[in-house]
Enzyme design. Structure first.
Site, PDB file in Angstrom:
ATOM      1  N   ARG A 105       0.845  -1.186   0.000  1.00  0.00           N
ATOM      2  CA  ARG A 105       0.000   0.000   0.000  1.00  0.00           C
ATOM      3  C   ARG A 105       0.882   1.237   0.000  1.00  0.00           C
ATOM      4  O   ARG A 105       1.738   1.383   0.860  1.00  0.00           O
ATOM      5  CB  ARG A 105      -0.866  -0.051   1.260  1.00  0.00           C
ATOM      6  CG  ARG A 105      -2.059   0.801   1.215  1.00  0.00           C
ATOM      7  CD  ARG A 105      -2.926   0.496   2.386  1.00  0.00           C
ATOM      8  NE  ARG A 105      -2.366   0.996   3.638  1.00  0.00           N
ATOM      9  CZ  ARG A 105      -3.111   1.313   4.683  1.00  0.00           C
ATOM     10  NH1 ARG A 105      -4.418   1.159   4.625  1.00  0.00           N
ATOM     11  NH2 ARG A 105      -2.570   1.750   5.787  1.00  0.00           N
ATOM     12  N   THR A 109      -0.911   7.692  -0.905  1.00  0.00           N
ATOM     13  CA  THR A 109      -2.195   7.652  -1.650  1.00  0.00           C
ATOM     14  C   THR A 109      -3.107   6.547  -1.121  1.00  0.00           C
ATOM     15  O   THR A 109      -4.290   6.528  -1.410  1.00  0.00           O
ATOM     16  CB  THR A 109      -1.939   7.371  -3.137  1.00  0.00           C
ATOM     17  OG1 THR A 109      -1.346   6.056  -3.240  1.00  0.00           O
ATOM     18  CG2 THR A 109      -0.995   8.386  -3.751  1.00  0.00           C
ATOM     19  N   ASP A 201       0.850  -2.565  12.365  1.00  0.00           N
ATOM     20  CA  ASP A 201       1.256  -3.018  11.030  1.00  0.00           C
ATOM     21  C   ASP A 201       1.550  -4.515  11.084  1.00  0.00           C
ATOM     22  O   ASP A 201       2.541  -4.952  11.687  1.00  0.00           O
ATOM     23  CB  ASP A 201       2.501  -2.243  10.581  1.00  0.00           C
ATOM     24  CG  ASP A 201       2.830  -2.525   9.125  1.00  0.00           C
ATOM     25  OD1 ASP A 201       3.018  -3.718   8.777  1.00  0.00           O
ATOM     26  OD2 ASP A 201       2.873  -1.579   8.332  1.00  0.00           O
ATOM     27  N   ASP A 204       5.030  -5.775   9.669  1.00  0.00           N
ATOM     28  CA  ASP A 204       6.157  -5.428  10.552  1.00  0.00           C
ATOM     29  C   ASP A 204       6.143  -6.276  11.816  1.00  0.00           C
ATOM     30  O   ASP A 204       7.202  -6.677  12.313  1.00  0.00           O
ATOM     31  CB  ASP A 204       6.086  -3.943  10.926  1.00  0.00           C
ATOM     32  CG  ASP A 204       6.533  -3.052   9.781  1.00  0.00           C
ATOM     33  OD1 ASP A 204       7.248  -3.550   8.886  1.00  0.00           O
ATOM     34  OD2 ASP A 204       6.162  -1.867   9.775  1.00  0.00           O
TER      35      ASP A 204
HETATM   36  C1  PRP Z   1      -0.956  -4.259   4.685  1.00  0.00           C
HETATM   37  C2  PRP Z   1      -1.839  -5.475   4.892  1.00  0.00           C
HETATM   38  C3  PRP Z   1      -2.675  -5.480   3.641  1.00  0.00           C
HETATM   39  C4  PRP Z   1      -2.879  -4.008   3.384  1.00  0.00           C
HETATM   40  C5  PRP Z   1      -4.245  -3.607   3.861  1.00  0.00           C
HETATM   41  O1  PRP Z   1       0.089  -4.538   3.854  1.00  0.00           O
HETATM   42  O2  PRP Z   1      -1.104  -6.651   5.107  1.00  0.00           O
HETATM   43  O3  PRP Z   1      -2.061  -6.110   2.548  1.00  0.00           O
HETATM   44  O4  PRP Z   1      -1.870  -3.309   4.133  1.00  0.00           O
HETATM   45  O5  PRP Z   1      -4.520  -2.294   3.509  1.00  0.00           O
HETATM   46  P1  PRP Z   1      -5.630  -1.903   2.444  1.00  0.00           P
HETATM   47  O6  PRP Z   1      -6.838  -2.746   2.737  1.00  0.00           O
HETATM   48  O7  PRP Z   1      -5.862  -0.456   2.719  1.00  0.00           O
HETATM   49  O8  PRP Z   1      -5.085  -2.140   1.075  1.00  0.00           O
HETATM   50  P2  PRP Z   1       1.244  -3.489   3.530  1.00  0.00           P
HETATM   51  O9  PRP Z   1       0.856  -2.629   2.380  1.00  0.00           O
HETATM   52  O10 PRP Z   1       1.606  -2.751   4.789  1.00  0.00           O
HETATM   53  O11 PRP Z   1       2.431  -4.400   3.037  1.00  0.00           O
HETATM   54  P3  PRP Z   1       3.316  -5.448   3.848  1.00  0.00           P
HETATM   55  O12 PRP Z   1       2.429  -6.636   4.136  1.00  0.00           O
HETATM   56  O13 PRP Z   1       4.413  -5.769   2.922  1.00  0.00           O
HETATM   57  O14 PRP Z   1       3.776  -4.789   5.121  1.00  0.00           O
HETATM   58  N1  URA Z   2      -2.132  -2.558   7.209  1.00  0.00           N
HETATM   59  C1  URA Z   2      -1.787  -2.998   8.439  1.00  0.00           C
HETATM   60  O1  URA Z   2      -0.850  -3.799   8.585  1.00  0.00           O
HETATM   61  N2  URA Z   2      -2.490  -2.549   9.487  1.00  0.00           N
HETATM   62  C2  URA Z   2      -3.523  -1.683   9.366  1.00  0.00           C
HETATM   63  O2  URA Z   2      -4.140  -1.328  10.383  1.00  0.00           O
HETATM   64  C3  URA Z   2      -3.864  -1.242   8.081  1.00  0.00           C
HETATM   65  C4  URA Z   2      -3.152  -1.693   7.013  1.00  0.00           C
END
Ligand code: PRP
Ligand code: URA
Length: 210
Positions: A105, A109, A201, A204
């Site tokens: 994400r 944006t 997150d 993380d």
């Molecule tokens: C997080 C989560 C989802 C997304 C959710 O991933 O694991 O994939 O955000 O958000 P959304 O519904 O608004 O799209 P992230 O983009 O942080 O990537 P990562 O898993 O690599 O940390």
């Molecule tokens: N992605 C995450 O990992 N946590 C949130 O709360 C939203 C998006």
């Protein structure tokens, strides 16, 4: 209120979700609990898998008994955090294939950014389980589901541990044919589109990157 979404209210799941939310839960425990919850979610997520009957011989007599019909399912974790849900799902469905889709994400944006996908050639012939612990705006999940549909995958279930009402509504609106299984629909998103109360997150916390 929601059309295709099941919120799991089982006490074991709610207990484990509380542990996940707790800021004092360390990475090792967080990873383990994500996996434990995913194993429990499987019962509901796979409820509609089709069965067929085969003739077998028990030690006592012949019988017609059910087995899963067709090819083994396809598990599709959304990278990275979705990876944390795969291990226990494979224990329940050891013959499942795993396809990966990389979407992150954009933190300004909030739009999904695609970077990777690897699916089995016969993905379209399988029931797919798209897995990601977090459904926030719904952008990443909708992107992954769109991608699979373009590859011909027809039967898709989305499994998320925590969801925001906005995200659930968005996936239901864009993909009314997709079954959504979540452990808990939380209150709302904050200005950074993080789920409240949430768990922070997920990626993380699973991989210890912050
Ligand atoms: C997080 C989560 C989802 C997304 C959710 O991933 O694991 O994939 O955000 O958000 P959304 O519904 O608004 O799209 P992230 O983009 O942080 O990537 P990562 O898993 O690599 O940390
Ligand atoms: N992605 C995450 O990992 N946590 C949130 O709360 C939203 C998006």
């Amino acid at each position: 209120m929601y059309k295709n979404t099941i919120e799991l209210n089982h006490p074991l799941i709610q207990h484990k979700v509380t542990l996940l939310r707790d800021i004092n839960t360390n990475h090792k425990d967080f990873r383990e609990i994500i996996n434990e919850i995913s194993g429990l979610m499987m019962y509901e997520a796979t409820r509609n898998l089709e069965l067929e009957y085969i003739e077998i011989q028990t030690p006592l007599e012949k019988m017609s008994s059910p087995i899963l019909k067709g090819k083994a399912p396809l598990i599709v974790p959304i990278l990275r955090a979705g990876l944390g849900m795969v291990e226990r799902m494979l224990e329940a469905m050891p013959h499942a294939k795993v396809g990966h889709i990389g979407v992150y994400r954009n933190e300004e944006t909030f739009e999904p950014v695609y970077y990777f996908c690897k699916l089995p050639k016969d993905a379209a012939e399988r029931n797919a389980f798209v897995v990601d612990p977090m459904l926030a705006t719904g952008g990443s999940a909708n992107f992954a589901i769109d991608y699979l549909k373009k590859k011909g995958v027809g039967n898709i279930t989305l499994m998320c541990i925590l969801a925001a009402p906005e995200g659930v509504r968005k996936v239901e609106e864009v993909h009314p044919d997709v079954k959504i299984v979540v452990c808990k629909i939380d209150r709302e998103l904050n200005n950074h589109r993080y789920i409240l109360p949430g768990l922070g997150d997920a990626g993380d916390r699973i991989f210890g990157t912050k």
